[in-house]
Design a protein around this motif. Structure first.
Motif, PDB file in Angstrom:
ATOM      1  N   LEU A 345     104.351  39.150  96.449  1.00 25.29           N
ATOM      2  CA  LEU A 345     105.949  39.933  96.938  1.00 25.29           C
ATOM      3  C   LEU A 345     105.573  40.073  98.622  1.00 25.29           C
ATOM      4  O   LEU A 345     104.471  39.960  99.254  1.00 25.29           O
ATOM      5  CB  LEU A 345     105.560  41.060  96.529  1.00 25.29           C
ATOM      6  CG  LEU A 345     105.286  41.422  95.211  1.00 25.29           C
ATOM      7  CD1 LEU A 345     105.120  43.448  94.721  1.00 25.29           C
ATOM      8  CD2 LEU A 345     106.475  40.856  94.393  1.00 25.29           C
ATOM      9  N   ALA A 346     106.844  39.893  99.156  1.00 27.28           N
ATOM     10  CA  ALA A 346     106.331  39.987 100.946  1.00 27.28           C
ATOM     11  C   ALA A 346     107.914  40.274 101.475  1.00 27.28           C
ATOM     12  O   ALA A 346     108.864  40.204 100.324  1.00 27.28           O
ATOM     13  CB  ALA A 346     105.940  38.580 101.030  1.00 27.28           C
ATOM     14  N   ILE A 351     102.967  41.366 102.447  1.00 29.64           N
ATOM     15  CA  ILE A 351     102.623  40.138 101.328  1.00 29.64           C
ATOM     16  C   ILE A 351     101.280  40.876 100.395  1.00 29.64           C
ATOM     17  O   ILE A 351     100.082  40.986 101.156  1.00 29.64           O
ATOM     18  CB  ILE A 351     101.842  39.195 102.428  1.00 29.64           C
ATOM     19  CG1 ILE A 351     102.155  38.507 103.539  1.00 29.64           C
ATOM     20  CG2 ILE A 351     101.038  38.191 101.533  1.00 29.64           C
ATOM     21  CD1 ILE A 351     102.355  36.954 104.171  1.00 29.64           C
ATOM     22  N   VAL A 352     101.675  40.466  99.843  1.00 32.83           N
ATOM     23  CA  VAL A 352     100.820  41.046  98.447  1.00 32.83           C
ATOM     24  C   VAL A 352     100.220  39.657  97.034  1.00 32.83           C
ATOM     25  O   VAL A 352     101.539  39.509  96.950  1.00 32.83           O
ATOM     26  CB  VAL A 352     101.956  42.216  97.801  1.00 32.83           C
ATOM     27  CG1 VAL A 352     100.558  42.988  96.288  1.00 32.83           C
ATOM     28  CG2 VAL A 352     102.126  43.676  98.384  1.00 32.83           C
ATOM     29  N   GLU A 416     100.565  43.112 106.897  1.00 33.48           N
ATOM     30  CA  GLU A 416      99.477  43.181 106.009  1.00 33.48           C
ATOM     31  C   GLU A 416      99.045  42.906 104.617  1.00 33.48           C
ATOM     32  O   GLU A 416      99.638  42.725 104.437  1.00 33.48           O
ATOM     33  CB  GLU A 416      99.348  44.869 105.836  1.00 33.48           C
ATOM     34  CG  GLU A 416      99.412  45.900 107.336  1.00 33.48           C
ATOM     35  CD  GLU A 416      99.030  47.459 106.544  1.00 33.48           C
ATOM     36  OE1 GLU A 416      98.926  48.104 107.490  1.00 33.48           O
ATOM     37  OE2 GLU A 416      99.581  47.401 106.031  1.00 33.48           O
ATOM     38  N   ILE A 417      97.879  41.955 104.568  1.00 29.92           N
ATOM     39  CA  ILE A 417      98.068  41.617 102.909  1.00 29.92           C
ATOM     40  C   ILE A 417      97.498  42.170 102.392  1.00 29.92           C
ATOM     41  O   ILE A 417      95.838  42.604 102.522  1.00 29.92           O
ATOM     42  CB  ILE A 417      97.200  40.387 103.470  1.00 29.92           C
ATOM     43  CG1 ILE A 417      98.276  38.986 104.415  1.00 29.92           C
ATOM     44  CG2 ILE A 417      96.754  39.557 101.801  1.00 29.92           C
ATOM     45  CD1 ILE A 417      97.409  37.851 104.465  1.00 29.92           C
ATOM     46  N   THR A 418      97.810  42.529 101.089  1.00 29.25           N
ATOM     47  CA  THR A 418      97.378  43.244 100.009  1.00 29.25           C
ATOM     48  C   THR A 418      96.889  42.549  98.818  1.00 29.25           C
ATOM     49  O   THR A 418      97.024  41.828  98.411  1.00 29.25           O
ATOM     50  CB  THR A 418      97.624  44.597  99.866  1.00 29.25           C
ATOM     51  OG1 THR A 418      98.206  45.268 100.995  1.00 29.25           O
ATOM     52  CG2 THR A 418      97.538  45.449  98.493  1.00 29.25           C
ATOM     53  N   ARG A 419      95.736  43.055  98.519  1.00 28.85           N
ATOM     54  CA  ARG A 419      95.368  41.882  96.957  1.00 28.85           C
ATOM     55  C   ARG A 419      94.400  43.197  96.020  1.00 28.85           C
ATOM     56  O   ARG A 419      93.907  43.640  95.866  1.00 28.85           O
ATOM     57  CB  ARG A 419      94.133  40.342  97.514  1.00 28.85           C
ATOM     58  CG  ARG A 419      94.528  40.239  98.089  1.00 28.85           C
ATOM     59  CD  ARG A 419      92.759  39.295  99.154  1.00 28.85           C
ATOM     60  NE  ARG A 419      92.492  40.631 100.622  1.00 28.85           N
ATOM     61  CZ  ARG A 419      91.204  41.458 100.313  1.00 28.85           C
ATOM     62  NH1 ARG A 419      90.708  41.788  99.178  1.00 28.85           N
ATOM     63  NH2 ARG A 419      91.341  41.852 101.071  1.00 28.85           N
ATOM     64  N   ILE A 420      95.582  42.503  94.022  1.00 27.72           N
ATOM     65  CA  ILE A 420      95.490  43.118  93.781  1.00 27.72           C
ATOM     66  C   ILE A 420      95.618  42.668  92.627  1.00 27.72           C
ATOM     67  O   ILE A 420      95.397  41.174  91.856  1.00 27.72           O
ATOM     68  CB  ILE A 420      97.183  43.898  93.918  1.00 27.72           C
ATOM     69  CG1 ILE A 420      97.011  45.278  94.951  1.00 27.72           C
ATOM     70  CG2 ILE A 420      97.227  45.148  92.569  1.00 27.72           C
ATOM     71  CD1 ILE A 420      99.162  45.175  94.086  1.00 27.72           C
TER      72      ILE A 420
END
Length: 538
Positions: A345-346, A351-352, A416-420
């Motif tokens: 997702l971005a 950015i995820v 910001e980059i998020t990791r899930i």
């Protein structure tokens, strides 16, 4: 952990059980065989109520105490009172109660009998000494303590919480998950097909508003179950009452708990018991998966679980209106820079990276096994985080990821980059973001060791591969370990669906799933529900 609260709880539990005639050993623990004997006694204390009334009392009590929200029962570690009492072991009692007949004649003094049964259950669970007494239960965990912490988390969740998801997501989950399964194999070998299963799921849904519930065959047919295949399909989704959890004889016997694998219990010919809609959702998936597994080989199962899990999460995200910019997107950008992004997702701010794993929490983990819990955590959540960390590292180092289809790319413009890490089924506290944040640095310094036999050495090797991957990526990414941990989260299908409810955009979603607020409950749904109610989470 608050030692005074812990000591007081243990002293009270031991006194209660000792006064009831149960033997304690020299260490103050129940002597060999006494836990099983006490469990059998507890079952008899509940027998006059029957399964239906026991579950009515348990579920009704939770609802009246504001412990139902987001479609699930909010069972968790709680610390709201100055003197935190020992909790009711809801998971243990559910697994025990289903061994009882649906209804019997109530005792002469039901209030007293119920109070005594619950007090006995609380003491029996408290003597296991797995309930934390302070919000700081997950702080200062070193590498040698990691397996023990994860094992205690999984055991607590089995004894005190419920394995569930909102019933409303059951049909979307199973229809997406199994959408690519070859339809021609089922009618010939099973006598029913996926459409029959989906219709049965919809029919059960008509009775999901009341926990527990008793449903007749005629009611299910009226609600839309397929009449022609009903007698062929129902045994795949309904336990025989004489078999369900019949060997479950203590709170440590999770390996003997089979309730979680079918949504219904056949209590009489053409009459079925639905314990709770929220626990029956994952059980419906398990039952359908068990029916299909013998029809395909191992490679096909692995592919179904991998791609099916990705389809489920893509469906939940699309239904929430968030655009997926890439899915199942492979890239090869040089040495140590080839991979596949499950979902991305971005937008201009975020950015995820979402990495999906089908691995479920095993019953061995639920029994408190340190090795099993570490294995499930490493090969599910940690492996997914390591893969997402690689994507982030490649993006930061190159400024862009060009995917192999030649048409798609992802550019890094300072977002910001998020990791899930996503798993289909709930892993309880092992999904908790605060837990991961607090043990993140420990993970980067840990290594597993086997017991010398081939199987344990193989498992240790797999764990170490996952740990080495996240350790290597962590060193190469160029940002601090604390920052890495802060931009990391995990979710199951249940919690992701809750995080997505009513989100307005990607920033709103990221705020929710990365919110640093925590009640230290070890339950994402609990924290989200009360965070939303208190306006801490928007």
């Amino acid at each position: 952990m608050n030692q005074s609260k812990r000591s007081a709880a243990l002293v009270a539990a031991k006194a209660h059980l000792s006064s009831a005639g149960y033997e304690l050993d020299a260490d103050g623990e129940l002597a060999n065989g006494e836990l099983e004997r006490a469990t059998a006694s507890l079952l008899e204390k509940f027998r006059p109520f029957g399964c239906f009334d026991v579950l009515c009392q348990l579920f009704g009590g939770m609802r009246s105490n504001n412990r139902f929200g987001l479609g699930v029962y909010l069972t968790a570690r709680e610390f709201s009172k100055p003197t935190t009492p020992s909790a009711i072991p809801y998971g243990f009692l559910l697994n025990l109660a289903v061994q009882l007949p649906p209804s019997t004649q109530l005792p002469e003094d039901p209030k007293t009998a119920w109070r005594e049964a619950i007090e006995f259950a609380v003491a029996l669970a408290a003597i296991l000494d797995i309930q934390p007494r302070s919000q700081f239960w997950n702080v200062n965990v070193g590498p040698t303590q990691l397996g023990a912490l994860l094992g205690r988390c999984a055991l607590f969740d089995h004894v005190f919480t419920l394995r569930q998801w909102p019933w409303e997501i059951t049909l979307p989950v199973i229809s997406e998950f199994f959408s690519a399964f070859p339809l021609d194999r089922m009618p010939q070998q099973l006598g029913w097909d996926l459409e029959d299963a989906f219709r049965l799921c919809e029919a059960i849904g008509h009775f999901s508003g009341l926990d527990p519930n008793i449903i007749t065959k005629s009611a299910l047919l009226t609600a839309g179950a397929h009449r022609e295949s009903f007698d062929r399909i129902i045994n795949f989704f309904a336990h025989d009452i004489s078999i369900v959890n019949k060997d479950y004889d203590s709170p440590l016997a999770s390996s003997q708990a089979n309730l979680m694998f079918k949504p219904l219990i056949a209590i009489q010919p053409d009459t079925f018991f639905l314990p709770a809609a929220s626990t029956s959702g994952p059980a419906f998936y398990e039952a359908l998966m068990a029916a299909i597994r013998p029809l395909v080989n191992r490679n096909e199962i692995d592919d179904l679980q991998g791609t099916g899990t990705e389809r489920v999460f893509a469906r939940l995200i699309n239904d929430a209106g968030l655009p997926i910019v890439a899915a199942n997107a492979k890239y090869n950008m040089g040495t140590n820079a080839d991979g596949e992004c499950d979902l991305i997702l971005a937008d201009e701010r975020h950015i995820v990276f979402l990495e999906c794993k089908a691995k479920a929490l095993t019953r061995a983990s639920m029994s408190g096994s340190e090795g099993a819990a570490l294995t499930d955590f490493s090969l599910g959540i940690i492996k997914a985080h390591a893969q997402a960390l690689q994507h982030e590292r490649v993006l930061r180092q190159n400024g862009t990821i060009v995917f192999s289809d030649g048409n798609t790319s992802l550019k890094f413009n300072g977002q910001e980059i998020t990791r899930i890490a996503l798993t289909l089924l709930d892993h309880g506290a092992l999904h908790d973001r605060t837990l991961l944040f607090l043990i993140y640095e420990t993970l980067l310094r840990s290594r597993a060791s086997g017991a010398g036999d081939d199987k344990s050495e193989e498992i240790a090797s797999k764990i170490n591969q996952a740990l080495l991957k996240i350790q290597t990526e962590s060193l190469e990414i160029g940002i601090s370990e604390r920052e890495q941990a802060f931009f990391t989260s995990s979710a199951s299908a249940a919690s992701l669906s809750a995080y997505l409810q009513g989100v307005s955009d990607l920033d709103h979603f990221v705020h929710r799933i990365r919110c640093p607020m925590s009640y230290a409950s070890g339950n994402q749904m609990f924290d989200l529900y009360f965070g939303l109610n208190s306006k801490v989470i928007r």
